[in-house]
Design an enzyme around this catalytic site. Structure first.
Site, short mmCIF file in Angstrom:
data_model
loop_
_atom_site.label_atom_id
_atom_site.label_comp_id
_atom_site.label_asym_id
_atom_site.label_seq_id
_atom_site.Cartn_x
_atom_site.Cartn_y
_atom_site.Cartn_z
N CYS A 160 0.83 -1.09 0.13
CA CYS A 160 0.08 0.07 -0.19
C CYS A 160 0.86 1.43 0.04
O CYS A 160 1.67 1.32 0.73
CB CYS A 160 -0.92 -0.02 1.18
SG CYS A 160 -1.84 1.44 1.12
N CYS A 215 0.16 4.82 7.11
CA CYS A 215 -0.69 4.65 8.40
C CYS A 215 0.54 4.07 9.37
O CYS A 215 0.81 2.86 8.93
CB CYS A 215 -1.90 3.97 8.22
SG CYS A 215 -2.84 4.39 6.71
N CYS A 265 0.15 0.29 10.35
CA CYS A 265 -0.19 -0.91 9.32
C CYS A 265 0.84 -1.47 8.78
O CYS A 265 1.83 -1.02 8.02
CB CYS A 265 -1.12 -0.24 8.48
SG CYS A 265 -1.72 -1.29 7.36
N CYS A 316 -16.55 -9.47 4.90
CA CYS A 316 -15.69 -8.40 4.93
C CYS A 316 -14.46 -8.50 3.95
O CYS A 316 -13.82 -9.08 4.35
CB CYS A 316 -15.22 -7.73 6.21
SG CYS A 316 -16.74 -7.55 7.35
N CYS A 330 -19.72 -6.56 3.21
CA CYS A 330 -18.76 -5.36 3.78
C CYS A 330 -17.47 -5.25 2.79
O CYS A 330 -17.12 -6.42 2.42
CB CYS A 330 -18.83 -5.37 5.30
SG CYS A 330 -17.73 -3.99 5.70
N CYS A 360 -19.57 1.66 8.46
CA CYS A 360 -19.08 0.84 9.46
C CYS A 360 -17.68 1.84 9.81
O CYS A 360 -16.72 2.10 8.55
CB CYS A 360 -18.59 -0.44 8.80
SG CYS A 360 -17.45 -1.25 10.15
N ARG A 403 -18.33 -3.10 17.65
CA ARG A 403 -17.40 -4.27 17.42
C ARG A 403 -16.22 -4.28 18.21
O ARG A 403 -15.26 -3.36 17.98
CB ARG A 403 -17.23 -4.40 15.90
CG ARG A 403 -16.50 -5.81 15.53
CD ARG A 403 -16.46 -6.24 14.04
NE ARG A 403 -17.44 -6.19 13.53
CZ ARG A 403 -17.84 -5.33 12.23
NH1 ARG A 403 -17.01 -4.52 11.75
NH2 ARG A 403 -19.07 -5.43 11.68
N1 SAM Z 1 -6.63 0.12 2.99
C1 SAM Z 1 -7.86 0.68 3.50
C2 SAM Z 1 -8.19 1.81 4.49
O1 SAM Z 1 -7.11 1.98 5.15
O2 SAM Z 1 -9.11 2.38 4.41
C3 SAM Z 1 -8.73 -0.37 4.00
C4 SAM Z 1 -8.27 -1.48 4.88
S1 SAM Z 1 -7.34 -0.81 6.41
C5 SAM Z 1 -6.34 -2.15 6.88
C6 SAM Z 1 -8.70 -1.00 7.53
C7 SAM Z 1 -8.41 -0.58 9.03
O3 SAM Z 1 -8.03 -1.67 9.47
C8 SAM Z 1 -7.72 0.62 9.27
O4 SAM Z 1 -8.21 1.89 9.05
C9 SAM Z 1 -7.49 0.70 10.77
O5 SAM Z 1 -8.39 1.13 11.61
C10 SAM Z 1 -7.56 -0.95 10.95
N2 SAM Z 1 -5.90 -1.58 11.31
C11 SAM Z 1 -4.95 -1.61 10.49
N3 SAM Z 1 -3.71 -2.14 10.92
C12 SAM Z 1 -4.19 -2.19 12.21
C13 SAM Z 1 -3.36 -2.69 13.45
N4 SAM Z 1 -2.37 -2.94 13.37
N5 SAM Z 1 -4.22 -2.81 14.50
C14 SAM Z 1 -5.42 -2.33 14.79
N6 SAM Z 1 -6.07 -1.82 13.65
C15 SAM Z 1 -5.53 -1.92 12.52
FE1 SF4 Z 2 -2.87 1.26 3.28
FE2 SF4 Z 2 -2.85 0.15 5.77
FE3 SF4 Z 2 -3.24 2.54 5.54
FE4 SF4 Z 2 -5.16 1.05 4.52
S1 SF4 Z 2 -4.50 1.10 6.77
S2 SF4 Z 2 -4.46 2.93 3.65
S3 SF4 Z 2 -3.97 -0.68 4.09
S4 SF4 Z 2 -1.39 1.71 4.95
#
Ligand code: SAM
Ligand code: SF4
Ligand code: DTB
Length: 343
Positions: free
Chosen positions: A83, A87, A90, A127, A158, A218, A290
């Protein structure tokens, strides 16, 4: 402080009564604003003695939901890793060196196989998550097919695909999408410490697009990223004060992954996590709250407290997107022990 607590108490009673009486639909705009939650009022909830907070949350929960039923959703990462975003939590961000590899979009038949297994295990919602900043039109086409097929299996659908451009939410709706997950993640003032490649406003715009297309929202966030209690309350205030609060509110406990910037953050006290669930329940009485990421690191006693505090949805199945989740069998045993039935 006592005054603030009293106000918070009154406020939640007013909210619940209005809901019980079915008045929320008929409230004028001004009345709606009056019944909203300030950050201070939510902080006052967090500061209540634990028993008082749980008692209040359980009352709100019972007035609005079956206290012994929990909705179960199964997650599948249909596009993993690589990606472009930053974030800080992530493992799928290309720029961080984690064990997650960049994989192509899954094939339709693999997605159907996973959805079939989820359905056979008792999940009611499936989902699909993609590690994208947002879907390009050529990415969206195959995902629309996946949604249509999963929906045709009798599962709720979802998707969480990142930011949506104009017109994309309508395409998802037409394909049969029931819910779109897009999290605010944290309070506005802490957000910039975690993500810089998209703004809070970008997220709100995507959420507006989802609402306008008549897809259920959600939306939640992550707790335990080093934010203050005030900021946890700030996230809940953002969610509770939406014109229509989200139908589903995932509260994730940060799953720390080696190689991500947030790896090494001080662990959040799990009682504080339970308090966050309770405050979410009180401030968003009719939403499904959730208990999301982080269950694998929680003793079943803490999870039980979360259910008592008003959590009534979980991710079910041994994997979240890239990290682990309790085995379905473990959850079945826990539900049996607690007398919880699956929705
Ligand atoms: N890439 C898309 C986005 O970010 O909108 C969708 C997938 S993203 C992985 C979905 C959500 O997963 C993120 O917004 C975050 O809230 C949650 N998430 C990701 N990594 C995480 C982690 N290490 N611990 C807890 N929640 C996490
Ligand atoms: Fe990309 Fe992870 Fe951020 Fe979703 S949460 S936009 S997968 S870096
Ligand atoms: C949400 O709020 N939590 C889920 C889902 N929405 C997509 C994701 C949790 C991801 C945890 C880290 C991982 O497994 O990669």
């Amino acid at each position: 402080m006592l005054e603030a607590i009293e106000k918070a108490k009154q406020e939640s009673i007013i909210n619940t009564d209005a809901l019980k009486a079915g008045k929320s639909e008929t409230k004028t705009h001004n009345q709606e604003i009056e019944s909203r939650w300030s950050v201070d009022e939510i902080v006052a909830l967090f500061e209540l003695p634990f028993s008082d907070l749980i008692y209040k949350a359980q009352n709100v929960h019972r007035e609005n939901h079956n206290p012994n039923a929990v909705q179960v959703s199964t997650l599948l990462s249909i596009k993993t890793g690589g990606c472009s975003e930053d974030c800080g939590y992530c493992p799928q961000a290309a720029r961080y060196h984690t064990d997650v590899e960049n994989e192509p979009l899954m094939a339709l038949d693999e997605v159907i196989a996973a959805a079939t297994e989820a359905k056979n295990n008792g999940a009611s919602r499936f989902c699909m998550g993609a590690a994208w900043r947002g879907p390009k039109q050529r990415d969206l086409e195959p995902v629309l097919k996946m949604i249509a097929e999963v929906k045709a299996m009798g599962l709720e659908t979802c998707a969480t695909l990142g930011m949506l451009k104009e017109g994309q939410a309508e395409q998802l709706k037409d394909a049969g999408l029931d819910y779109y997950n897009h999290n605010l993640d944290t309070a506005p003032e802490f957000y910039g410490d975690v993500i810089t490649t998209r703004t809070y406003q970008d997220r709100l715009e995507t959420l507006d697009r989802v609402r306008s297309a008549d897809i259920n929202v959600c939306c939640g966030g992550i707790i335990g990223m080093g934010e203050s209690r005030n900021q946890r309350a700030g996230l809940l205030a953002q969610l509770a004060n939406m014109e229509r609060p989200p139908e589903s509110v995932p509260i994730n406990l940060l799953t720390q992954v080696a190689g991500t910037p947030l790896h090494g953050t001080e662990d959040l006290d799990q009682i504080e996590f339970v308090r966050t669930i309770a405050a979410a329940r009180i401030t968003m009485p009719s939403s499904f709250v959730r208990l999301s990421a982080g269950r694998q690191s929680m003793h079943e006693g803490i999870q039980a407290l979360c259910f008592i505090a008003g959590a009534n949805s979980i991710f079910y199945g041994e994997k979240l997107l890239t990290t682990g989740n309790p085995e379905a069998e473990t959850d079945q045993k826990l539900f049996a022990k607690l007398g919880i039935s699956k929705i």
